[in-house]
Scaffold this active site. Structure first.
Site, short mmCIF file in Angstrom:
data_model
loop_
_atom_site.label_atom_id
_atom_site.label_comp_id
_atom_site.label_asym_id
_atom_site.label_seq_id
_atom_site.Cartn_x
_atom_site.Cartn_y
_atom_site.Cartn_z
CG ASP A 132 -2.39 -2.82 0.70
OD1 ASP A 132 -2.86 -1.94 -0.12
OD2 ASP A 132 -1.30 -3.19 0.93
CB ILE A 133 -0.15 -7.74 0.78
CG1 ILE A 133 0.54 -8.99 1.38
CG2 ILE A 133 0.83 -6.84 0.01
CD1 ILE A 133 0.61 -10.08 0.33
CD GLU B 207 2.66 -1.20 -5.48
OE1 GLU B 207 2.71 -0.40 -4.91
OE2 GLU B 207 2.73 -2.44 -5.08
CG HIS C 168 -6.26 -0.42 -6.07
ND1 HIS C 168 -5.46 -0.44 -7.53
CD2 HIS C 168 -5.24 0.02 -5.40
CE1 HIS C 168 -4.66 0.00 -7.39
NE2 HIS C 168 -4.37 0.36 -6.03
CG HIS D 129 -5.69 2.67 -1.29
ND1 HIS D 129 -4.58 1.49 -0.83
CD2 HIS D 129 -5.07 3.04 -2.64
CE1 HIS D 129 -3.41 1.51 -2.13
NE2 HIS D 129 -3.90 2.28 -3.06
P1 AMP Z 1 -1.36 1.72 -5.65
O1 AMP Z 1 -1.52 1.09 -7.23
O2 AMP Z 1 -0.23 2.60 -5.67
O3 AMP Z 1 -2.70 2.58 -5.24
O4 AMP Z 1 -0.85 0.72 -4.65
C1 AMP Z 1 -1.17 -0.72 -4.85
C2 AMP Z 1 -1.46 -1.35 -3.27
O5 AMP Z 1 -1.92 -2.72 -3.70
C3 AMP Z 1 -0.46 -1.14 -2.40
O6 AMP Z 1 -0.79 -0.70 -1.29
C4 AMP Z 1 -0.04 -2.60 -2.29
O7 AMP Z 1 0.41 -2.88 -0.73
C5 AMP Z 1 -1.15 -3.35 -2.50
N1 AMP Z 1 -0.95 -4.67 -2.91
C6 AMP Z 1 -0.07 -5.03 -4.01
N2 AMP Z 1 -0.06 -6.42 -4.18
C7 AMP Z 1 -0.94 -6.74 -3.35
C8 AMP Z 1 -1.62 -8.30 -3.10
N3 AMP Z 1 -1.13 -9.22 -3.82
N4 AMP Z 1 -2.56 -8.29 -2.18
C9 AMP Z 1 -2.79 -7.42 -1.53
N5 AMP Z 1 -2.43 -5.99 -1.62
C10 AMP Z 1 -1.58 -5.89 -2.60
#
Ligand code: AMP
Length: 132
Positions: free
Chosen positions: A29-30, A88, A93, A95
């Site tokens: 995760d970034i 988001e 995905h 976590h």
């Molecule tokens: P959520 O959709 O609420 O589960 O969160 C999306 C997750 O994706 C967050 O923890 C972000 O930090 C992560 N994220 C978003 N864009 C990227 C990326 N380009 N590379 C890695 N992680 C990402």
């Protein structure tokens, strides 16, 4: 429009990959909640995890398990916490978060901002464990 994670799958944007199969991908995760915070995804873009067909979902969970074991071997922690949110990014995905305390799973906490070099080094270490 393809999701940001589909763009990662296609190699159109970079990611710190830790594991990959024909069907699944895991990358750091970034903006991690904790060092080693990793996302495990199906390559096929499906927004909601419970819309995934049973066999594919079982495969994703087995992949996430193997990735979690690799993270555990690199990042000292009590265990790997598992969470699915997806508010988001509309591409399933999981976590995978190294935790020592319930508060380590609190997504309202400020995120870490590791440097690209730190992420690259950590991803390489997890990848080595995954491939063993
Ligand atoms: P959520 O959709 O609420 O589960 O969160 C999306 C997750 O994706 C967050 O923890 C972000 O930090 C992560 N994220 C978003 N864009 C990227 C990326 N380009 N590379 C890695 N992680 C990402």
């Amino acid at each position: 429009m393809p999701s940001i994670f589909t763009k990662i799958v296609r190699g159109e944007i970079p990611a710190h990959k830790v594991a990959e199969t024909d069907e699944f991908l895991a990358f750091l995760d970034i903006n991690p909640l904790a060092e080693g915070h990793t996302l495990a995804i199906p390559k096929k873009e499906i927004d909601y995890i419970f819309d995934i067909e049973d066999e594919h979902l079982a495969g994703l969970m087995a992949f996430a398990k193997r990735v979690a074991k690799a993270i555990e071997a690199v990042v000292p922690c009590e265990r790997i916490g598992v969470s699915v949110i997806g508010l988001e990014v509309p591409h399933t995905h999981i976590h995978l978060i190294p935790i020592n305390d319930i508060d380590d799973m609190n997504f309202s906490k400020p995120k870490l901002s590791p440097s690209p070099e730190e992420l690259a080094e950590l991803a390489a270490a997890i990848r080595r464990e995954y491939e063993e």
